[in-house]
Scaffold this motif. Structure first.
Motif, PDB file in Angstrom:
ATOM      1  N   THR A 264      -0.534 -48.081  -6.644  1.00  0.00           N
ATOM      2  CA  THR A 264      -1.238 -48.543  -5.453  1.00  0.00           C
ATOM      3  C   THR A 264      -0.230 -48.762  -4.329  1.00  0.00           C
ATOM      4  O   THR A 264       0.913 -49.119  -4.563  1.00  0.00           O
ATOM      5  N   ARG A 265      -0.687 -48.520  -3.123  1.00  0.00           N
ATOM      6  CA  ARG A 265       0.150 -48.763  -1.945  1.00  0.00           C
ATOM      7  C   ARG A 265      -0.266 -50.081  -1.286  1.00  0.00           C
ATOM      8  O   ARG A 265      -1.441 -50.283  -1.006  1.00  0.00           O
ATOM      9  N   ILE A 266       0.706 -50.960  -1.069  1.00  0.00           N
ATOM     10  CA  ILE A 266       0.449 -52.204  -0.342  1.00  0.00           C
ATOM     11  C   ILE A 266       0.983 -52.041   1.076  1.00  0.00           C
ATOM     12  O   ILE A 266       2.187 -51.814   1.267  1.00  0.00           O
ATOM     13  N   SER A 267       0.089 -52.120   2.058  1.00  0.00           N
ATOM     14  CA  SER A 267       0.485 -52.056   3.467  1.00  0.00           C
ATOM     15  C   SER A 267       0.289 -53.437   4.075  1.00  0.00           C
ATOM     16  O   SER A 267      -0.740 -54.082   3.843  1.00  0.00           O
ATOM     17  N   LYS A 268       1.287 -53.874   4.857  1.00  0.00           N
ATOM     18  CA  LYS A 268       1.203 -55.201   5.461  1.00  0.00           C
ATOM     19  C   LYS A 268       1.557 -55.144   6.940  1.00  0.00           C
ATOM     20  O   LYS A 268       2.414 -54.356   7.365  1.00  0.00           O
ATOM     21  N   SER A 269       0.871 -55.994   7.708  1.00  0.00           N
ATOM     22  CA  SER A 269       1.228 -56.217   9.102  1.00  0.00           C
ATOM     23  C   SER A 269       1.404 -57.719   9.267  1.00  0.00           C
ATOM     24  O   SER A 269       0.534 -58.505   8.891  1.00  0.00           O
ATOM     25  N   VAL A 270       2.548 -58.110   9.823  1.00  0.00           N
ATOM     26  CA  VAL A 270       2.867 -59.536   9.979  1.00  0.00           C
ATOM     27  C   VAL A 270       2.975 -59.872  11.465  1.00  0.00           C
ATOM     28  O   VAL A 270       3.749 -59.236  12.198  1.00  0.00           O
TER      29      VAL A 270
END
Length: 356
Positions: free
Chosen positions: A316-322
Motif C-alpha cells: 500500500t502507498r501512504i501519501s501525506k500532506s502536512v
C-alpha cells in the motif's frame, strides 16, 4: 566492421531477394494506400521519419529495426518544430552520445557508439504552436523500435539488479525483461518453488518490445521471478523481479485528517496531517483551505509518500500532506480542510483548531 555480419546474414533469408520486384507494382496500390491513410494516420506518419544511410541515401523506417550494437545511427524527422522521444535513460544519465539538432527543414537525431541499453522506441512528431501553446500534430508523426543486438547482452541492461513490479487486478502487468535480439527464445521462471511459468499466449504472453504481459494478474502470480533468454549460445538470465499483489479498492482517495492539538495556545506550533492509503502507483494531489488563507497568513505545506508492506505480498502507498502553523494566533482559529484527489475523484476531510 560490427555492422557487416548483420548485412551478410540478411540476403540468406528465403524470400529476401523476392521483395525487390514487388516495387514495380507500387502504382496500382496508391489508391488503396490513400483510402487506408484516411482511416489510419499512422501510415502517413512513417513518411516524416527516415534513417540516413551511407553516401547520403535515406531509408523510410519500418515498425522495427535491428542493428548491431556499436554502430552509430542518424535519424531525421521532417519539419521545423520537431519533438523527439527515445529511451528515457539517455536523458536520466545525460548521455553525451546522443545529440539532437533542429535545422530549417528537419530535425536530426544522432546516437553514436550504440549499446544494447539503447534498445527501445524512437519517435518524433511535429508541434503545432499558437503563441505559447503547442500541441502534437497527429498526422505528422513517425516511430520505430530499434533493437541494438549484442550477443553478450541478450537482455536490455537495467540500472539495478532487482525490480519491484505491482500486480493490479484491474489492468495488465508487464515483467519488463526486454531483449536486444528479437529472435531470442525467452522463458519466464519462478524462483521458489523453482519452475518455469507457462506462457499460454492468452493470459500470459511475451512481447520482445515489452516483456512478459500478465493480462489478468491475480495474487497467485506474486513472488520472485526472472527471465531466461537463448540465442545461438549459452542462455542468459535477467535481473530478478519481485511481484507484489495490490489489493486497494478503486475510487476516490481514502483520506483521514488529524491535528496535533485541537486546542492550542498562542505562539504554539500546530500541525495538521492529511493521510491517504492507496495503490502503490497512483499519485495523490492535495489542496488545503485554512482560516488565514485569504489574508495571506504564512503556513508551511509539505507532501510526501512511502510504500508499506501489509504482509502476504500486499503493498500500500501512504501519501501525506502536512500543514504547519509555526506561531498560532487568533487568525488561525477555525476549520482546516484537506482535499485529496486522484484519477477516480476527490475526497474532502476537515478538522478544527481552537484557542485554549
Amino acid at each position: 566492421v560490427i555492422g557487416q555480419p548483420t548485412k551478410s546474414k540478411r540476403p540468406k533469408e528465403p524470400g529476401e531477394n523476392k521483395i525487390r520486384p514487388v516495387n514495380k507494382k507500387v502504382k496500382p496500390r496508391n489508391p488503396k494506400m490513400k483510402e487506408r491513410e484516411s482511416v489510419d494516420s499512422s501510415l502517413k506518419s512513417q513518411s516524416i521519419l527516415t534513417q540516413v544511410m551511407d553516401k547520403g541515401h535515406f531509408q523510410k523506417l519500418a515498425a522495427t529495426l535491428s542493428l548491431a550494437a556499436g554502430q552509430s545511427i542518424e535519424l531525421r524527422c521532417k519539419g521545423n518544430n520537431v519533438t523527439w522521444s527515445y529511451p528515457s535513460y539517455l536523458d536520466t544519465f545525460k548521455d553525451s552520445r546522443l545529440s539532437i539538432k533542429q535545422l530549417d527543414r528537419y530535425s536530426q537525431l544522432i546516437l553514436a557508439n550504440s549499446t544494447a541499453a539503447d534498445t527501445g522506441e524512437y519517435s518524433c512528431w511535429l508541434q503545432l504552436c499558437n503563441g505559447n501553446k503547442c500541441r502534437k500534430d497527429e498526422t505528422k508523426t513517425g516511430s520505430t523500435y530499434i533493437f541494438f543486438t549484442d550477443k553478450e547482452e541478450l537482455f536490455v541492461p537495467t540500472p539495478g539488479y532487482f525490480e519491484i513490479v505491482y500486480l493490479n487486478p484491474d489492468k495488465p502487468t508487464v515483467i519488463p525483461c526486454r531483449v536486444t535480439t528479437p529472435s531470442a527464445k525467452v522463458t519466464l521462471h519462478r524462483e521458489f518453488p523453482a519452475e518455469e511459468i507457462e506462457t499460454d499466449g492468452t493470459d500470459i504472453i511475451y512481447d520482445a518490445k515489452k516483456g512478459f504481459v500478465f493480462q489478468h494478474p491475480t495474487s497467485d502470480h506474486k513472488g520472485i521471478v526472472y527471465c531466461k533468454a537463448e540465442s545461438q549460445g549459452a542462455p542468459q538470465i535477467s535481473i530478478k523481479y519481485h511481484l507484489l499483489y495490490v489489493e486497494v479498492p478503486k475510487g476516490p482517495p481514502s483520506a483521514t485528517i488529524a491535528v496535533s492539538s485541537s486546542r492550542a495556545g498562542l505562539s504554539d506550533r500546530v500541525r495538521v496531517v492529511c493521510t491517504v492509503l492507496g495503490e502503490p502507483d497512483v499519485d495523490v494531489n492535495f489542496r488545503w483551505q485554512y482560516p488565514g488563507q485569504e489574508s495571506g497568513r504564512p503556513v508551511i505545506i509539505q507532501n510526501f509518500w512511502r510504500l508499506i508492506n501489509r504482509g502476504i505480498g500486499h503493498t500500500t502507498r501512504i501519501s501525506k500532506s502536512v500543514l504547519l502553523v509555526e506561531d498560532f494566533e487568533d487568525i488561525d482559529v477555525g476549520n482546516y480542510v484537506c482535499i485529496a484527489q486522484n484519477l477516480q475523484g476527490e475526497t474532502t476531510v476537515a478538522t478544527k483548531a481552537e484557542l485554549k
